[in-house]
Design a protein around this motif. Sequence first.
Motif, PDB file in Angstrom:
ATOM      1  N   ALA A 143     100.624   2.864  30.703  1.00 43.18           N
ATOM      2  CA  ALA A 143     100.623   3.317  32.082  1.00 43.18           C
ATOM      3  C   ALA A 143      99.326   4.013  32.467  1.00 43.18           C
ATOM      4  O   ALA A 143      99.008   4.109  33.637  1.00 43.18           O
ATOM      5  N   ARG A 144      98.552   4.498  31.512  1.00 44.22           N
ATOM      6  CA  ARG A 144      97.347   5.259  31.828  1.00 44.22           C
ATOM      7  C   ARG A 144      96.270   4.989  30.792  1.00 44.22           C
ATOM      8  O   ARG A 144      96.539   4.883  29.620  1.00 44.22           O
ATOM      9  N   ARG A 145      95.043   4.926  31.297  1.00 44.92           N
ATOM     10  CA  ARG A 145      93.888   4.828  30.413  1.00 44.92           C
ATOM     11  C   ARG A 145      92.971   6.002  30.735  1.00 44.92           C
ATOM     12  O   ARG A 145      92.600   6.191  31.887  1.00 44.92           O
ATOM     13  N   ALA A 146      92.650   6.769  29.737  1.00 46.77           N
ATOM     14  CA  ALA A 146      91.738   7.888  29.932  1.00 46.77           C
ATOM     15  C   ALA A 146      90.941   8.076  28.654  1.00 46.77           C
ATOM     16  O   ALA A 146      91.459   7.853  27.561  1.00 46.77           O
ATOM     17  N   GLU A 147      89.691   8.463  28.811  1.00 47.10           N
ATOM     18  CA  GLU A 147      88.823   8.697  27.661  1.00 47.10           C
ATOM     19  C   GLU A 147      88.024   9.969  27.877  1.00 47.10           C
ATOM     20  O   GLU A 147      87.569  10.253  28.986  1.00 47.10           O
ATOM     21  N   LEU A 148      87.842  10.711  26.780  1.00 44.02           N
ATOM     22  CA  LEU A 148      86.979  11.883  26.816  1.00 44.02           C
ATOM     23  C   LEU A 148      85.533  11.424  26.819  1.00 44.02           C
ATOM     24  O   LEU A 148      85.180  10.461  26.138  1.00 44.02           O
ATOM     25  N   VAL A 149      84.691  12.114  27.567  1.00 46.52           N
ATOM     26  CA  VAL A 149      83.259  11.883  27.517  1.00 46.52           C
ATOM     27  C   VAL A 149      82.669  13.135  26.886  1.00 46.52           C
ATOM     28  O   VAL A 149      82.720  14.222  27.461  1.00 46.52           O
ATOM     29  N   LEU A 150      82.158  12.979  25.665  1.00 46.47           N
ATOM     30  CA  LEU A 150      81.667  14.118  24.886  1.00 46.47           C
ATOM     31  C   LEU A 150      80.162  14.050  24.704  1.00 46.47           C
ATOM     32  O   LEU A 150      79.580  12.971  24.615  1.00 46.47           O
ATOM     33  N   GLU A 151      79.565  15.223  24.627  1.00 46.20           N
ATOM     34  CA  GLU A 151      78.174  15.366  24.217  1.00 46.20           C
ATOM     35  C   GLU A 151      78.223  16.242  22.979  1.00 46.20           C
ATOM     36  O   GLU A 151      78.438  17.448  23.086  1.00 46.20           O
ATOM     37  N   GLY A 152      78.124  15.627  21.809  1.00 47.82           N
ATOM     38  CA  GLY A 152      78.420  16.345  20.572  1.00 47.82           C
ATOM     39  C   GLY A 152      79.901  16.644  20.567  1.00 47.82           C
ATOM     40  O   GLY A 152      80.727  15.758  20.716  1.00 47.82           O
ATOM     41  N   ALA A 153      80.273  17.912  20.451  1.00 50.16           N
ATOM     42  CA  ALA A 153      81.688  18.303  20.495  1.00 50.16           C
ATOM     43  C   ALA A 153      82.078  18.847  21.866  1.00 50.16           C
ATOM     44  O   ALA A 153      83.219  19.195  22.087  1.00 50.16           O
TER      45      ALA A 153
ATOM     46  N   LEU B 205      85.559  13.177  31.978  1.00 51.03           N
ATOM     47  CA  LEU B 205      86.808  12.512  31.661  1.00 51.03           C
ATOM     48  C   LEU B 205      86.833  11.211  32.447  1.00 51.03           C
ATOM     49  O   LEU B 205      86.768  11.224  33.675  1.00 51.03           O
ATOM     50  N   GLN B 206      86.864  10.116  31.727  1.00 49.66           N
ATOM     51  CA  GLN B 206      86.921   8.799  32.348  1.00 49.66           C
ATOM     52  C   GLN B 206      88.388   8.417  32.499  1.00 49.66           C
ATOM     53  O   GLN B 206      89.102   8.276  31.510  1.00 49.66           O
ATOM     54  N   VAL B 207      88.846   8.270  33.741  1.00 49.73           N
ATOM     55  CA  VAL B 207      90.229   7.891  34.020  1.00 49.73           C
ATOM     56  C   VAL B 207      90.181   6.576  34.777  1.00 49.73           C
ATOM     57  O   VAL B 207      89.826   6.547  35.957  1.00 49.73           O
ATOM     58  N   GLY B 208      90.512   5.498  34.073  1.00 51.50           N
ATOM     59  CA  GLY B 208      90.372   4.176  34.680  1.00 51.50           C
ATOM     60  C   GLY B 208      88.916   3.951  35.041  1.00 51.50           C
ATOM     61  O   GLY B 208      88.022   4.134  34.223  1.00 51.50           O
ATOM     62  N   GLN B 209      88.644   3.615  36.296  1.00 51.12           N
ATOM     63  CA  GLN B 209      87.276   3.379  36.761  1.00 51.12           C
ATOM     64  C   GLN B 209      86.584   4.652  37.260  1.00 51.12           C
ATOM     65  O   GLN B 209      85.415   4.641  37.581  1.00 51.12           O
ATOM     66  N   GLU B 210      87.325   5.745  37.326  1.00 47.70           N
ATOM     67  CA  GLU B 210      86.805   6.985  37.899  1.00 47.70           C
ATOM     68  C   GLU B 210      86.402   7.975  36.811  1.00 47.70           C
ATOM     69  O   GLU B 210      87.118   8.173  35.843  1.00 47.70           O
TER      70      GLU B 210
END
Length: 142
Positions: free
Chosen positions: A8-18, A23-28
């Motif tokens: 139901a949901r796609r989300a990814e963390l955007v990290l620089e080191g730790a 936060l990438q949520v779908g296309q946003e």
Amino acid sequence: MLPPASGARRAELVLEGARLIGLQVGQERLPVVPKSVTGFIERTRRHRGSIEISGWAAEIGRGRLPREILIFSDGRLVYSGMTAISELRIVERYGNPAIELCGFRFEIPEDLVPHLETKGLHAVAISSSEQASELGYFHRLE
């Protein structure tokens, strides 16, 4: 509240080191704004084959509750949910009854968080104005 395994949901963390920088949520891509949501994971414990995660989150300055809380393990979204539990101690601390239902308790299947004891979690709250804030985390698995 839908476990992400449902697709139901796609989300990814955007990290620089730790450090969380987005936060990438779908296309946003949502910006990270520290303290746009304040809160903590206060307890993690094993419970009947699951990991129970509990704490609180609120938009203190705006007197609102976050739209959603996302839990990540090993950089992978494992759960999304909302606040819904009364936390009178937080109302008393900040003097705002509008944030009373800022508590949360989520049960996540233990196999979705295999490295909890060594790598911990990332908990990210999304504010009512679409900003992301990482919640504090007192790492102690009971």
